[in-house]
Design an enzyme around this catalytic site. Structure first.
Site, PDB file in Angstrom:
ATOM      1  N   HIS A   1      14.241   9.888  -9.833  1.00  0.00           N
ATOM      2  CA  HIS A   1      13.486  10.388 -10.934  1.00  0.00           C
ATOM      3  C   HIS A   1      13.074  11.946 -10.721  1.00  0.00           C
ATOM      4  O   HIS A   1      12.561  12.048  -9.496  1.00  0.00           O
ATOM      5  CB  HIS A   1      12.210   9.675 -11.311  1.00  0.00           C
TER       6      HIS A   1
ATOM      7  N   TYR B   1       2.413   7.585 -17.917  1.00  0.00           N
ATOM      8  CA  TYR B   1       1.165   7.286 -17.491  1.00  0.00           C
ATOM      9  C   TYR B   1       0.569   7.630 -18.880  1.00  0.00           C
ATOM     10  O   TYR B   1       0.387   8.747 -19.414  1.00  0.00           O
ATOM     11  CB  TYR B   1       0.727   8.214 -16.392  1.00  0.00           C
TER      12      TYR B   1
ATOM     13  N   PRO C   1      -3.912   2.392  -7.142  1.00  0.00           N
ATOM     14  CA  PRO C   1      -2.552   2.626  -6.997  1.00  0.00           C
ATOM     15  C   PRO C   1      -2.058   3.763  -8.009  1.00  0.00           C
ATOM     16  O   PRO C   1      -0.798   4.035  -7.941  1.00  0.00           O
ATOM     17  CB  PRO C   1      -2.097   1.228  -7.788  1.00  0.00           C
TER      18      PRO C   1
ATOM     19  N   LYS D   1       0.621   5.692  -3.778  1.00  0.00           N
ATOM     20  CA  LYS D   1       0.626   6.309  -2.406  1.00  0.00           C
ATOM     21  C   LYS D   1       0.683   5.402  -1.344  1.00  0.00           C
ATOM     22  O   LYS D   1       0.861   5.547  -0.253  1.00  0.00           O
ATOM     23  CB  LYS D   1      -0.390   7.261  -2.306  1.00  0.00           C
TER      24      LYS D   1
ATOM     25  N   TYR E   1       2.692  14.373  -5.867  1.00  0.00           N
ATOM     26  CA  TYR E   1       3.208  13.184  -6.366  1.00  0.00           C
ATOM     27  C   TYR E   1       4.562  12.797  -5.634  1.00  0.00           C
ATOM     28  O   TYR E   1       4.731  11.691  -4.949  1.00  0.00           O
ATOM     29  CB  TYR E   1       3.565  13.086  -7.908  1.00  0.00           C
TER      30      TYR E   1
HETATM   31  P1  FAD Z   1       0.892  -4.768   4.093  1.00  0.00           P
HETATM   32  O1  FAD Z   1       2.246  -4.548   3.341  1.00  0.00           O
HETATM   33  O2  FAD Z   1      -0.223  -5.305   3.557  1.00  0.00           O
HETATM   34  O3  FAD Z   1       1.670  -5.533   5.460  1.00  0.00           O
HETATM   35  C1  FAD Z   1       0.660  -6.241   6.322  1.00  0.00           C
HETATM   36  C2  FAD Z   1       1.200  -7.512   6.807  1.00  0.00           C
HETATM   37  O4  FAD Z   1       0.563  -8.028   7.729  1.00  0.00           O
HETATM   38  C3  FAD Z   1       1.499  -8.410   5.754  1.00  0.00           C
HETATM   39  O5  FAD Z   1       2.888  -8.898   5.778  1.00  0.00           O
HETATM   40  C4  FAD Z   1       0.565  -9.480   6.068  1.00  0.00           C
HETATM   41  O6  FAD Z   1       1.111 -10.984   5.716  1.00  0.00           O
HETATM   42  C5  FAD Z   1       0.250  -9.405   7.510  1.00  0.00           C
HETATM   43  N1  FAD Z   1      -0.817  -9.935   8.065  1.00  0.00           N
HETATM   44  C6  FAD Z   1      -1.998  -9.833   7.667  1.00  0.00           C
HETATM   45  N2  FAD Z   1      -2.907 -10.569   8.567  1.00  0.00           N
HETATM   46  C7  FAD Z   1      -2.115 -11.023   9.547  1.00  0.00           C
HETATM   47  C8  FAD Z   1      -2.274 -11.619  10.725  1.00  0.00           C
HETATM   48  N3  FAD Z   1      -3.566 -12.147  11.005  1.00  0.00           N
HETATM   49  N4  FAD Z   1      -1.441 -11.925  11.690  1.00  0.00           N
HETATM   50  C9  FAD Z   1      -0.305 -11.420  11.428  1.00  0.00           C
HETATM   51  N5  FAD Z   1       0.129 -10.782  10.372  1.00  0.00           N
HETATM   52  C10 FAD Z   1      -0.787 -10.488   9.316  1.00  0.00           C
HETATM   53  N6  FAD Z   1       0.768   0.419  -3.705  1.00  0.00           N
HETATM   54  C11 FAD Z   1       1.495   1.361  -4.591  1.00  0.00           C
HETATM   55  O7  FAD Z   1       1.482   2.415  -4.201  1.00  0.00           O
HETATM   56  N7  FAD Z   1       1.878   1.065  -5.981  1.00  0.00           N
HETATM   57  C12 FAD Z   1       1.593  -0.432  -6.507  1.00  0.00           C
HETATM   58  O8  FAD Z   1       1.924  -0.652  -7.379  1.00  0.00           O
HETATM   59  C13 FAD Z   1       1.079  -1.061  -5.644  1.00  0.00           C
HETATM   60  N8  FAD Z   1       0.610  -2.516  -5.836  1.00  0.00           N
HETATM   61  C14 FAD Z   1       0.024  -3.472  -5.099  1.00  0.00           C
HETATM   62  C15 FAD Z   1      -0.109  -4.808  -5.443  1.00  0.00           C
HETATM   63  C16 FAD Z   1      -0.768  -5.583  -4.548  1.00  0.00           C
HETATM   64  C17 FAD Z   1      -1.157  -7.026  -5.087  1.00  0.00           C
HETATM   65  C18 FAD Z   1      -1.295  -4.812  -3.327  1.00  0.00           C
HETATM   66  C19 FAD Z   1      -2.015  -5.994  -2.430  1.00  0.00           C
HETATM   67  C20 FAD Z   1      -0.998  -3.816  -2.899  1.00  0.00           C
HETATM   68  C21 FAD Z   1      -0.119  -2.800  -3.596  1.00  0.00           C
HETATM   69  N9  FAD Z   1      -0.036  -1.640  -3.184  1.00  0.00           N
HETATM   70  C22 FAD Z   1       0.591  -0.770  -4.240  1.00  0.00           C
HETATM   71  C23 FAD Z   1      -0.234  -1.115  -2.124  1.00  0.00           C
HETATM   72  C24 FAD Z   1       0.836  -1.166  -1.086  1.00  0.00           C
HETATM   73  O9  FAD Z   1       1.643  -2.373  -1.576  1.00  0.00           O
HETATM   74  C25 FAD Z   1       0.386  -1.187   0.393  1.00  0.00           C
HETATM   75  O10 FAD Z   1      -0.302   0.063   0.412  1.00  0.00           O
HETATM   76  C26 FAD Z   1       1.410  -1.321   1.316  1.00  0.00           C
HETATM   77  O11 FAD Z   1       1.833  -2.451   1.254  1.00  0.00           O
HETATM   78  C27 FAD Z   1       0.852  -1.063   2.627  1.00  0.00           C
HETATM   79  O12 FAD Z   1       1.553  -1.472   3.677  1.00  0.00           O
HETATM   80  P2  FAD Z   1       1.346  -2.002   5.029  1.00  0.00           P
HETATM   81  O13 FAD Z   1       2.351  -2.127   6.052  1.00  0.00           O
HETATM   82  O14 FAD Z   1      -0.043  -1.023   5.551  1.00  0.00           O
HETATM   83  O15 FAD Z   1       0.538  -3.444   4.744  1.00  0.00           O
HETATM   84  C1  DHB Z   2       4.289   1.710  -9.851  1.00  0.00           C
HETATM   85  C2  DHB Z   2       3.274   1.572  -9.260  1.00  0.00           C
HETATM   86  C3  DHB Z   2       2.162   2.701  -9.164  1.00  0.00           C
HETATM   87  O1  DHB Z   2       1.031   2.446  -8.780  1.00  0.00           O
HETATM   88  C4  DHB Z   2       2.514   3.968  -9.869  1.00  0.00           C
HETATM   89  O2  DHB Z   2       1.559   4.855  -9.955  1.00  0.00           O
HETATM   90  C5  DHB Z   2       3.616   4.082 -10.347  1.00  0.00           C
HETATM   91  C6  DHB Z   2       4.394   3.168 -10.273  1.00  0.00           C
HETATM   92  C7  DHB Z   2       5.213   0.625  -9.718  1.00  0.00           C
HETATM   93  O3  DHB Z   2       4.871  -0.659  -9.148  1.00  0.00           O
HETATM   94  O4  DHB Z   2       6.410   0.489 -10.259  1.00  0.00           O
END
Ligand code: FAD
Ligand code: DHB
Length: 395
Positions: A76, A205, A297, A301, A389
């Site tokens: 996009h 948005y 969210p 980011k 963005y």
């Molecule tokens: P995570 O992806 O959380 O990975 C951490 C991993 O560590 C997980 O797999 C977990 O199971 C594992 N873990 C935890 N504790 C332990 C332990 N004690 N021992 C071993 N393993 C463990 N961001 C956006 O930009 N847009 C969105 O729409 C969006 N939606 C989201 C929806 C939800 C429900 C959540 C929770 C987050 C969302 N986010 C979103 C944020 C984004 O998904 C996270 O910022 C991203 O996943 C961060 O990556 P990470 O690898 O740091 O952590």
């Molecule tokens: C999505 C999530 C977001 O937080 C955003 O700003 C745009 C898109 C998504 O899940 O597609």
């Protein structure tokens, strides 16, 4: 007796931060073991983010895990900011010199990274229990865990805490060593995944009297939509009909554009917070991704920040192992935090501009509308949004 394993970098968490780090280390000839407490199926099906910055796309491509993303991802070059029933396009391509974003679900990124790690014989262990870390302020940190009823110990040079916001790594740092900065927002997002082609080619948005709404997508057949809701919203109060009705209201446009409904495949509520811990390291433990910081969210980011941390940590470890130079590792937190705070600012700003706040007054609402009017009518302001963005440079 615990089973002892030896590796260079012990990584806790197989989310985007841990997997990117592990794959980058592998490409540099550095060994790692990744420990994940959930099952492979669970982490590959978890519905989360979907927007990849240009830099994330470039990195995944350079790492050799971009083939499916290139085929299936949707590129996009703009978004629509909708308010007072009118759409206003922010043209990323024009404003950033040709940059864009790619829509490709976080779960797909995780699948591609898992496949690459396992195909290369990487040590990626799922369903491990009782993970704990010790001796992190010594040259020989250790990770303990249980798997298949056996006690195991990983002896390593460094530990990467990539275990998300609720993980065990950040709380393992002695109290008094970290400063936490936090803002919890008085609302959440109700998100649905729906089996229906997206009603628009780009993300919308929307700022509306009833609250924020977002139209996004996962594939040409699957839409992803969000509604601002209470932080502790009871999802059982939201029938599919009620969700669609509210989405129609908040996303409505005077141009005659319509939203097409479809089968709701999944729904859930996410809370919203801004959170940063400083520093992001202690002894030989380095925090990456959500374990160190959370963004609301609205700017899409979270995933991108996690990937950027993984990339910066991999560079520091490469400097250490290939040249014996610890300088970059010593400055890991400083390097990450400069970028993290700018991304925090952007996510907070997008959130503040687009949501209704319970304590707002008429002045606040006029100011929000003026902000939206400014961003969509001034090229300088639109460029600021666009360059944030599509993603700021790594350092
Ligand atoms: P995570 O992806 O959380 O990975 C951490 C991993 O560590 C997980 O797999 C977990 O199971 C594992 N873990 C935890 N504790 C332990 C332990 N004690 N021992 C071993 N393993 C463990 N961001 C956006 O930009 N847009 C969105 O729409 C969006 N939606 C989201 C929806 C939800 C429900 C959540 C929770 C987050 C969302 N986010 C979103 C944020 C984004 O998904 C996270 O910022 C991203 O996943 C961060 O990556 P990470 O690898 O740091 O952590
Ligand atoms: C999505 C999530 C977001 O937080 C955003 O700003 C745009 C898109 C998504 O899940 O597609």
């Amino acid at each position: 007796m615990a089973k002892i394993q030896r590796t260079q970098v012990g990584i806790i968490g197989a989310g985007p931060a841990g997997l990117v780090l592990s794959q980058l280390l592998y490409l540099q000839g550095i060994e790692s073991i990744v420990l994940e407490n959930r099952s492979r199926h669970y982490v590959e099906e978890r519905v989360r983010a979907g927007v990849l910055e240009q830099g994330t796309v470039d990195l995944l491509t350079d790492m050799g895990v971009g083939e499916r993303m290139k085929r299936e991802g949707l590129v996009h070059f703009g978004i629509d900011l909708r308010f007072k029933g009118q759409g206003h396009r922010i043209d990323f391509h024009e404003l950033t010199g040709g940059k864009g974003i790619t829509i490709y679900a976080q779960a797909e990124v995780v699948k591609d990274l898992n496949n690459a790690r396992l195909a290369a014989g990487g040590q990626l262990l799922f369903e491990v229990d009782n993970v704990s870390i010790r001796a992190i302020d010594t040259a020989k940190p250790q990770i303990r865990y249980r798997k298949d009823d056996a006690d195991c110990e990983v002896h390593c040079d460094f530990i990467a805490g990539c275990d998300g916001f609720h993980g065990i790594c950040r709380p393992s740092i002695p109290s008094g060593m970290l400063t936490e900065y936090e803002r919890v927002y008085p609302f959440g997002w109700l998100g649905i995944l729906a089996q229906v082609p997206p009603s628009c080619d780009e993300l919308i948005y929307a700022y509306h009297d009833h609250g924020f709404a977002l139209l996004s997508m996962r594939t040409p057949e699957i839409s992803r939509l969000y509604l601002q809701c209470q932080p502790d919203e009871d999802i059982s109060g939201w029938s599919d009909d009620k969700i669609w009705h509210e989405l129609h209201t908040r996303l409505a446009a005077s141009s005659g554009w319509t939203l097409t409904e479809g089968l709701v495949l999944q729904k859930g509520v996410t809370g919203m917070r801004s959170f940063v811990v400083e520093p992001m390291q202690y002894g030989r433990l380095y925090l990456a991704g959500d374990s160190a910081h959370i963004v609301p969210p609205t700017g899409a980011k979270g995933l991108n920040l996690a990937v950027a941390d993984g990339q910066i940590l991999a560079r520091g470890l490469e400097e250490y192992y290939s040249r014996g130079n610890r300088q970059m590792l010593d400055h890991y937190s400083e390097i990450c935090l400069r970028r993290v705070w700018k991304v925090q600012r952007f996510s907070w700003w997008m959130t503040s501009m687009l949501h209704r706040f319970p304590d707002e007054n008429p002045f606040d609402r006029r100011r929000q509308l003026a902000e939206l009017d400014y961003v969509t009518s001034s090229q300088a302001a639109a460029r600021t949004l666009a360059e944030n963005y599509v993603g700021l440079p790594l350092d």
